[in-house]
Write a protein that holds these residues in place. Sequence first.
Motif, PDB file in Angstrom:
ATOM      1  N   ARG A 132      59.005  55.917  -6.484  1.00 52.30           N
ATOM      2  CA  ARG A 132      59.062  57.279  -5.598  1.00 52.30           C
ATOM      3  C   ARG A 132      59.875  57.771  -4.820  1.00 52.30           C
ATOM      4  O   ARG A 132      60.529  59.487  -4.633  1.00 52.30           O
ATOM      5  CB  ARG A 132      57.465  57.088  -4.750  1.00 52.30           C
ATOM      6  N   VAL A 135      49.638  62.552  -6.823  1.00 48.73           N
ATOM      7  CA  VAL A 135      48.502  61.318  -6.634  1.00 48.73           C
ATOM      8  C   VAL A 135      48.616  60.387  -7.535  1.00 48.73           C
ATOM      9  O   VAL A 135      47.325  60.828  -8.856  1.00 48.73           O
ATOM     10  CB  VAL A 135      47.221  61.045  -5.755  1.00 48.73           C
ATOM     11  N   PHE A 159      51.862  60.137  -1.312  1.00 51.52           N
ATOM     12  CA  PHE A 159      51.636  59.904  -2.844  1.00 51.52           C
ATOM     13  C   PHE A 159      51.074  58.571  -3.401  1.00 51.52           C
ATOM     14  O   PHE A 159      50.579  58.587  -4.478  1.00 51.52           O
ATOM     15  CB  PHE A 159      51.725  61.410  -4.052  1.00 51.52           C
ATOM     16  N   GLU A 160      51.616  57.916  -2.472  1.00 50.53           N
ATOM     17  CA  GLU A 160      51.201  56.162  -2.980  1.00 50.53           C
ATOM     18  C   GLU A 160      49.611  55.406  -2.358  1.00 50.53           C
ATOM     19  O   GLU A 160      49.618  55.178  -1.692  1.00 50.53           O
ATOM     20  CB  GLU A 160      52.371  55.638  -3.008  1.00 50.53           C
ATOM     21  N   ASP A 191      53.439  52.688  -9.546  1.00 50.96           N
ATOM     22  CA  ASP A 191      54.962  52.888  -8.544  1.00 50.96           C
ATOM     23  C   ASP A 191      54.583  50.860  -7.272  1.00 50.96           C
ATOM     24  O   ASP A 191      55.513  50.954  -6.861  1.00 50.96           O
ATOM     25  CB  ASP A 191      54.037  53.838  -7.420  1.00 50.96           C
ATOM     26  N   ARG A 192      53.640  50.263  -7.397  1.00 51.04           N
ATOM     27  CA  ARG A 192      53.498  48.790  -6.925  1.00 51.04           C
ATOM     28  C   ARG A 192      53.694  47.788  -8.124  1.00 51.04           C
ATOM     29  O   ARG A 192      53.392  46.950  -6.971  1.00 51.04           O
ATOM     30  CB  ARG A 192      52.212  48.743  -6.222  1.00 51.04           C
ATOM     31  N   ASP A 200      51.061  72.039  -2.195  1.00 55.48           N
ATOM     32  CA  ASP A 200      51.310  73.027  -1.457  1.00 55.48           C
ATOM     33  C   ASP A 200      52.851  73.379  -0.938  1.00 55.48           C
ATOM     34  O   ASP A 200      53.175  72.982  -0.300  1.00 55.48           O
ATOM     35  CB  ASP A 200      51.415  71.143  -0.496  1.00 55.48           C
ATOM     36  N   ARG A 231      49.586  63.783   2.876  1.00 52.75           N
ATOM     37  CA  ARG A 231      50.610  62.632   1.412  1.00 52.75           C
ATOM     38  C   ARG A 231      50.144  61.220   1.886  1.00 52.75           C
ATOM     39  O   ARG A 231      50.743  60.683   0.647  1.00 52.75           O
ATOM     40  CB  ARG A 231      51.884  63.447   1.735  1.00 52.75           C
TER      41      ARG A 231
END
Lengths: 630, 630
Positions: free
Chosen positions: B387, A541, A322-323, B327-328, B596, A301
């Motif tokens: 996240r 992702v 996932f980042e 996300d960033r 998964d 991950r």
Amino acid sequence: MTTERTEPGVDGRGTVAAVRPRTAGRYEPLGLGEVRIDGGFWADRQRLNRDAIIPHCDEWLERAGWVENFRAAVAGTLPAARKGRLFTDSDVYKYVEALAWETGREPAPSSDARIGELTTLFRSVLEPDGYLNTFYGRDGQPERYSDLAWGHELYCYGHLIQAAVAHARTSGPDDDLVALGVAVADHVCEVFGPDGDQGICGHPEIETALVELYRVTGERRYLDQARVFVDRRGHDTLGDTMYGGASYYQDRRPIRELDAFEGHAVRALYLAAGAVDVAVETGDDALLDAVRRQYDRTLARRTYLHGGMGSHHHGETYGADFELPADRAYAETCAAVASVMLAWRLLLATGDERYGDVIERALFNVVATCPADDGRGFHYVNTLHRRAPSVVPDAENPSLFRTGGMRSPWFTTSCCPTNVARLLASLGGYLATVDDGGVQLHQYAAGTVSAALPDGAAVRLSVTTRYPEDGVVAVRVEAADRPFELSLRVPGWASGATLAARGGAADAVEPGRVTITVAAGDEVVLTLPMAPRVTVADPRVDAVRGCVAIERGPVVYCAESVDQPDVDLDLIAVGPDPVERDGIIELAGTTVPAPDGDDAEPRAVTLRLTPYHQWGNRGVSTMRVWLPAG
Amino acid sequence: MTTERTEPGVDGRGTVAAVRPRTAGRYEPLGLGEVRIDGGFWADRQRLNRDAIIPHCDEWLERAGWVENFRAAVAGTLPAARKGRLFTDSDVYKYVEALAWETGREPAPSSDARIGELTTLFRSVLEPDGYLNTFYGRDGQPERYSDLAWGHELYCYGHLIQAAVAHARTSGPDDDLVALGVAVADHVCEVFGPDGDQGICGHPEIETALVELYRVTGERRYLDQARVFVDRRGHDTLGDTMYGGASYYQDRRPIRELDAFEGHAVRALYLAAGAVDVAVETGDDALLDAVRRQYDRTLARRTYLHGGMGSHHHGETYGADFELPADRAYAETCAAVASVMLAWRLLLATGDERYGDVIERALFNVVATCPADDGRGFHYVNTLHRRAPSVVPDAENPSLFRTGGMRSPWFTTSCCPTNVARLLASLGGYLATVDDGGVQLHQYAAGTVSAALPDGAAVRLSVTTRYPEDGVVAVRVEAADRPFELSLRVPGWASGATLAARGGAADAVEPGRVTITVAAGDEVVLTLPMAPRVTVADPRVDAVRGCVAIERGPVVYCAESVDQPDVDLDLIAVGPDPVERDGIIELAGTTVPAPDGDDAEPRAVTLRLTPYHQWGNRGVSTMRVWLPAG
């Protein structure tokens, strides 16, 4: 001399990153005298390391004044004369470690002399009680151990001890450098023992170094001290940082309680390597399982396609699950080196060949990517997408800060060049192992394995291959005192692999490990499928949604702008059918009109993809691994 | 008292971020006494600012010791007693600026007293030659101006001068605080004038402050000095930084030569605001055009959907074109405040209503997002995708480092709370302008505009609206000395807007500006379409490929985990049809099986979306603005 090199130390094998032979590990490692790479991909890089990278490191350590700091300590001109950041001693030690492995791999009197010269210099700076650092403790410098969170003193010791261990394993334990490592290790045990200073170092490294020194010397207190450091960590004693609190230092919770690696990637991986060493040597299966669980989750991950780790430039840290932004991939070279170290320890401890896959991926796609073709520039950061062309730093105009993303001759924090140098020099040690049953090959390179099995039976194998150029790996048993089991790793990506033994038919083998009993004169041929593969990321992702990456064997490919001058790599849509042609992979696609551009119709293009590890060697360019699919 | 507040200063209007009336600007700004917000979205936030945010800032400035630093300077206990980072003086000044605007907006004797008390304190620290800083110049402190690149001394002056300007515009120019601003401005001109120290400050801010002080005082040397600073910058004199070299400081190339903003986002925007101020006041159209060109490109390629800027946590910097990871996203609150400042200047200078759109977007989606519902927590970073659930810091457990991404009561670098406080207090000043023809409304809030046109004709408008709850904006001309032109901004997103005048039929109007001649008693009704909109990003923004975002009017929406407890927001695929229902936007979609996970079949889900500015107020949550489309 050569004989001494091949069977030098207490552990008798000259092994890298070893579990102690015949202890808790599943496999026994081999020494640099037992495994020899003599052609192909990695032989080229070992030659580059010897001829260019290691001399380059020496040159820049002197140019930057980081060796001179030790001379200044002797001359009494510190702190005024001190150069570089507080942890530069460690890079000098890592350079010495690289020299030690390299001179074990291929003797060189000049290297022996340089090791001796620097050892004498270090020794001159050693204080009577075993303290050694050029940044602390003198008038006008911060006091010893006054800032354990950021001070890196134990981290520096760790690298000095690792250099001593390398020298012990290649040149024998009766050595000034080994004695120096013992002196600082004794000092650490005195000061930070169970009843001593209850501190820990903000940057792990001392833990694995102490266990390795225990393996070389048999001195149990080093192992005990390593265990103390592992267990003392994780109770939020190092304080907050601007990089995300105690997790940056792996000090938020004990390593036994975490689910995945967090914080600074290199710190986390070095700590985990030390924890595995402690676990294996003390039979602490719970600790081993804890690290393994975290690493497995991290691999699933929090790891880039190329095996790199660390999503954040800010703090060089892991991101959330996932980042994994391609364009801001940090993926520090040292984190890949550390991942190889950890995967190797887990492979030895558990026999799980998935860790061999991890090593292969990191080696071919990060470690091999780091040095420039000429061995005089290094990626600190290993991005998967370079959006804007950037100047390529050179010796006259180095970009000493690490985040530019292009190779540079040196950095203000220059951990990566020496880290790659020590890994390349010791690479032979990561290729094969033995156990009671026989020999295991984990990585494929042309060369020889000459080893004694645990019962003393001698075997000699030759490996003939052009891997990864093609997928045929021929292993011939040149000599063997008795029949034995030969195990070969079948990479996880290698669906459709076959094995042919003794000239027989090729049988399909599954990813994992294939084992066959062999005797002198036998030859087995493993054939791995080398057609280009199309990889789609986990849907979680976000950064690469709707994209594909092309891999071939263990090698990740990329599109570099210099190969497609008429295409904007950020305005394409590629098709699903990569075709290999003369070492290049071609991929058909179309251009995508820019929303703010002219109204040009999409046009067909054929991208030329090259191995990622080659990128950035041909001047200013942009690059992407993940390609928008259309 | 009230009369004095509404027509106080040299420029006669109490304007925020003003061009000087009747100079080069296209529009004239109005003062806080001329535009009043009396209900709805922004009135709620101005009340929160007065009742909670401003008192909270005061409390924490004292708690953190940043006011106490000035007292310690008087007491002679510096440097030992100094608290906080080197630039904390600036936050005290920004708090005073907020107080000054707020007491102009709505008189409060206690605020006047606090301003007076702090002004006296600052005055006590002022050195005879006009130098003022608590971090430098005393025994044991670094010398004055010994580190211009990082020292922030001129930056701190800039904020002190801005506080003085605010006080001059709301309480009159004959004032101790204004005198203090003049004293430090004179000092700056003495030390850094054309023939003086050739340095520049690593953090722009002094430039716009000096021009604003020129507008208040008429003293031309302040404008000249600002111009000197703008032109002196961009020649790589500040040295390298770990955040990306001279571009971090906007010192790589002169602002006249750049194509887009680069480096530290707040620095770049403050500098640009100062450059526009200089350009307008000196008639330098080339400089104005250069800034405008850069900003337009930055808005098109380096700006997040919510109007935030700055893609990199590392260095708080702009990224490359289209490098906009959700996300960033850093998108510092202060960068949005600075973007409002710059867009306002360009709107005044050019009359281009697209800058009104920019202001609206940043206000509703970053500025309004920053403070918590209770006004006691603040986003420093405004991510578009959270996240992993995170604890929400509170007063007992503040997360003083800024990168955690959740609101916190305070930070070690606490620029954002006071920046939002000063903007909210002065918000009325950004709503309307006048020119020879009449009145322009740029932002919509319930309230009144009572202004004199340049020829002296008085007009009074009332605005009735529940915007952005709905899209109906009714403007009534309550009084007017003569007919005049009323211009209304039609937002860029508002395809299908209509205008009805004097009870007539609704006519379609295009995005941009609609102008109609009105007289006393007239009412016009602008109706903006408020159906949810589906937004797809530029294909070059890799980070959100294959995703959509939902907007409604000026408001960006998001999915927050607390509203969909049974859905993993990272494993969804949404459909194309958002539906508004009772203030919530519902969006149908399906779950996506985890690679998964177990083999659960996709199931239909309905996401509940809420305004982004509300997120993070209901405890631990995850959140995303960009939603994978399927």
